[in-house]
Design a protein around this motif. Structure first.
Motif, mmCIF file in Angstrom:
data_model
loop_
_atom_site.group_PDB
_atom_site.id
_atom_site.type_symbol
_atom_site.label_atom_id
_atom_site.label_comp_id
_atom_site.label_asym_id
_atom_site.label_seq_id
_atom_site.Cartn_x
_atom_site.Cartn_y
_atom_site.Cartn_z
ATOM 1 N N ALA A 1 -6.339 1.342 -1.569
ATOM 2 C CA ALA A 1 -6.325 0.666 -0.259
ATOM 3 C C ALA A 1 -7.770 0.456 0.172
ATOM 4 N N PRO A 2 -8.051 -0.634 0.897
ATOM 5 C CA PRO A 2 -9.439 -0.879 1.334
ATOM 6 C C PRO A 2 -9.952 0.186 2.303
ATOM 7 N N GLY A 3 -9.074 0.721 3.154
ATOM 8 C CA GLY A 3 -9.511 1.667 4.187
ATOM 9 C C GLY A 3 -10.055 2.969 3.646
ATOM 10 N N VAL A 4 -9.797 3.267 2.352
ATOM 11 C CA VAL A 4 -10.385 4.481 1.773
ATOM 12 C C VAL A 4 -11.870 4.293 1.492
ATOM 13 N N ARG A 5 -12.321 3.033 1.426
ATOM 14 C CA ARG A 5 -13.740 2.703 1.229
ATOM 15 C C ARG A 5 -14.359 3.541 0.091
ATOM 16 N N SER B 1 -10.394 -0.358 -3.609
ATOM 17 C CA SER B 1 -9.818 -1.122 -2.492
ATOM 18 C C SER B 1 -8.579 -1.902 -2.901
ATOM 19 N N LYS B 2 -8.566 -2.389 -4.145
ATOM 20 C CA LYS B 2 -7.447 -3.231 -4.582
ATOM 21 C C LYS B 2 -6.344 -2.438 -5.283
ATOM 22 N N VAL C 1 0.866 -1.187 0.000
ATOM 23 C CA VAL C 1 0.000 0.000 0.000
ATOM 24 C C VAL C 1 0.905 1.240 0.000
#
Lengths: 365, 365
Positions: free
Chosen positions: B210-214, B206-207, B17
């Motif tokens: 990053a997933p945390g940015v949603r 997400s891929k 990431v």
């Protein structure tokens, strides 16, 4: 026509948002917890922010769920507690989106009069004794949207007593609590409820940090919060970790306290100017000067035609929200003024335009 | 016991990431568009990001809605198109959360066999001719979760023909498309559909970020997107402007291209190591080496007991997901391995532990 002056939207003007503080918080957040910000996270929200909120309210973390804004929190709560045909109590008037969402769920909505010291607990008691069994009673206790009124301590206690006697949850919807710029703070019903099972509390960082961060939260009985956690997991896996990580840094660093002080000072000034301008240019308007929050409810003489006034105001470059939007019926002589999004220097001109619009429309009867 | 090695979660390890790039994007985003990031925004998403996505897919902006992660996009789409009792087609096996959400809506789920070149269009045609009228057909075309298989061009065309003939929308759920590390890219069904009305497309950052940015999105017929916009407005007013503003800066600056290159290089290496380790330590396992994405489907000999293997693996410090989680019935000899969250140096040890677990459990029959 000059640019429109908007008393319509309940949102802060950019000059009272601490953009630099948010940017700095973002840098610290990515540096301090890169894994926490970038991984999926879980539906309870960003763990350090959940802990900060739990401490702020003096509750166990298991009672807190952090969401993508408090509207999403409301939606989860309604999805969990309200079915088609469920009795639901709301204030009269109340927040238009709440009304809309409860209507679209098919709830049986009971509007209970809002007085200058909050919802009429006598009227509510009458409803309850008459057999209404609410799935929840929605109350905005501080600086209510749209009225700006605050629920008195006596009525907070009376509501808790009714909730205990008749067995319904109070949904204490409290986004404005920290934006008090006059008068004395009152305890939340959440904190007054010694049983820890009568109140589901919602609040937000939209008014203390910024709306665009879309961070809200629920505090409630641990079992209910766990049910909502499951619903949230299935809906979106987890809320926004990046935004919640930034908000956490903003809170933990104390930037939020400076932000709140800025907002309160600005809104206090705006309310003064707004009330003075109304007294001067629209003396027939009646209102109660708010002690906090974003909104003021204004009544015009009976027989006023708010639809025509709204159109006349729009033509003159001033936006308001019609009181009728916050009611199932009635309110044709009322309107809501938001002073959060107008700067001090726009207010007098806005009120002058509004007064012209009001005076251009005949009063019936 | 050593730390657990997880082949369970479909999430990237932190080393792939670009945290520094995200932090820099956040600074630029707050500096370049303070109003856009901090105000409420609207339910269609952060406008510059919506435009970027529309250009990426060569569609009009009115066909794009940006959401809080693509699961939320799925939830809105299902809420709009699927009622209790609705026929819905999914792949067999398919993503466990999709299956769970469709079940909880009370959909009548028809699982259609997934082959190594994608969903069996013959089996689907048989269902349709037999009178099934799907509200939607859910297809993960690239590097399917859980199988890792990719839908062939021929079958993409066949699916579009069936959608036209039988009048149902294809839900093209495509979060892995940009993570192809071998073989040739195929056109999306969205781009192949000249009518612009047969496909609702979903993807995600997400891929690739990053997933945390949603941050996820839908592209679909303008009318349907507008219906979902109204639902989104009532649910949360607007998705996360701060996170979407950061993602926009990450995309517009080209950081996303470097991030994708990093992810692809790492995953290609991991797949090589994983397949070699399986061939050496678990030669009875069969699988098709993926050309992209996060997941590989592994079949063990008939009579294997995946519940017992799961438990034995867990005892030995390796996490997997049982194939049965992705099916309504069957799959007791199958499992899913995610290679996104394990670093290269953990893989061989993880496979050794898994092989020990498999060999510790007797095969029936």
């Amino acid at each position: 026509m000059a640019d429109t002056i908007s008393f319509a939207r309940g949102a802060p003007s950019l000059d009272i948002v601490d953009v630099e503080g948010l940017s700095a918080a973002a840098q610290r957040a990515f540096a301090n917890d890169p894994g926490g910000l970038t991984a999926y996270g879980t539906a309870i929200g960003y763990v350090p922010l959940r802990k900060w909120i739990a401490e702020k309210h003096g509750v166990d973390e298991s009672r807190v769920l952090v969401t993508n804004g408090s509207m999403q929190a409301d939606a989860f709560l309604f999805q969990t507690l309200v079915q088609s045909g469920s009795d639901v109590v709301v204030e009269k008037p109340t927040y238009d989106r709440t009304l809309l969402n409860l209507k679209s769920l098919g709830a049986q909505i009971h509007m209970v009069s809002l007085e200058r010291d909050g919802i009429s607990t006598d009227e509510l008691a009458g409803l309850l004794r008459g057999g209404v069994k609410p799935s929840l009673a929605h109350v905005i206790p501080n600086f209510q949207n749209p009225a700006g009124y605050t629920l008195s301590l006596e009525k907070r206690r009376a509501l808790l007593d009714l909730a205990g006697e008749f067995g319904f949850p109070i949904f204490e919807d409290d986004p404005y609590i920290d934006i008090r710029f006059a008068g004395e703070s009152l305890p939340t019903m959440l904190s007054l409820d010694e049983s820890d099972d009568k109140v589901v509390y919602a609040s937000s960082f939209s008014k203390t940090v910024a709306p665009g961060v879309r961070v809200g939260y629920l505090v409630g009985p641990a079992g209910l919060i766990d049910d909502i956690r499951k619903l949230a997991t299935n809906t979106y896996i987890a809320p926004n970790m990046v935004a919640q990580g930034i908000v956490y840094e903003f809170c933990a660093s104390g930037a939020i306290d400076r932000s709140i002080a800025t907002v309160k000072a600005a809104l206090a000034e705006r309310v003064d100017i707004l009330c003075d301008a109304l007294a001067e240019h629209l003396p027939e308007a009646t209102f109660q000067k708010p002690e906090g929050g974003y909104f003021m409810w204004v009544s015009l003489p009976e027989g006023s035609d708010i639809d025509a006034i709204f159109a006349a105001a729009s033509e003159r470059g001033v936006a308001i929200v019609k009181g009728t939007d916050f009611l199932l019926e009635g309110g044709e002589n009322t309107l809501r003024l938001a002073y959060s999004g107008v700067t001090a220097d726009q207010i007098e001109e806005g009120v002058k335009r509004l007064a012209e619009a009001v005076h251009a429309v005949p009063v019936a009867g």
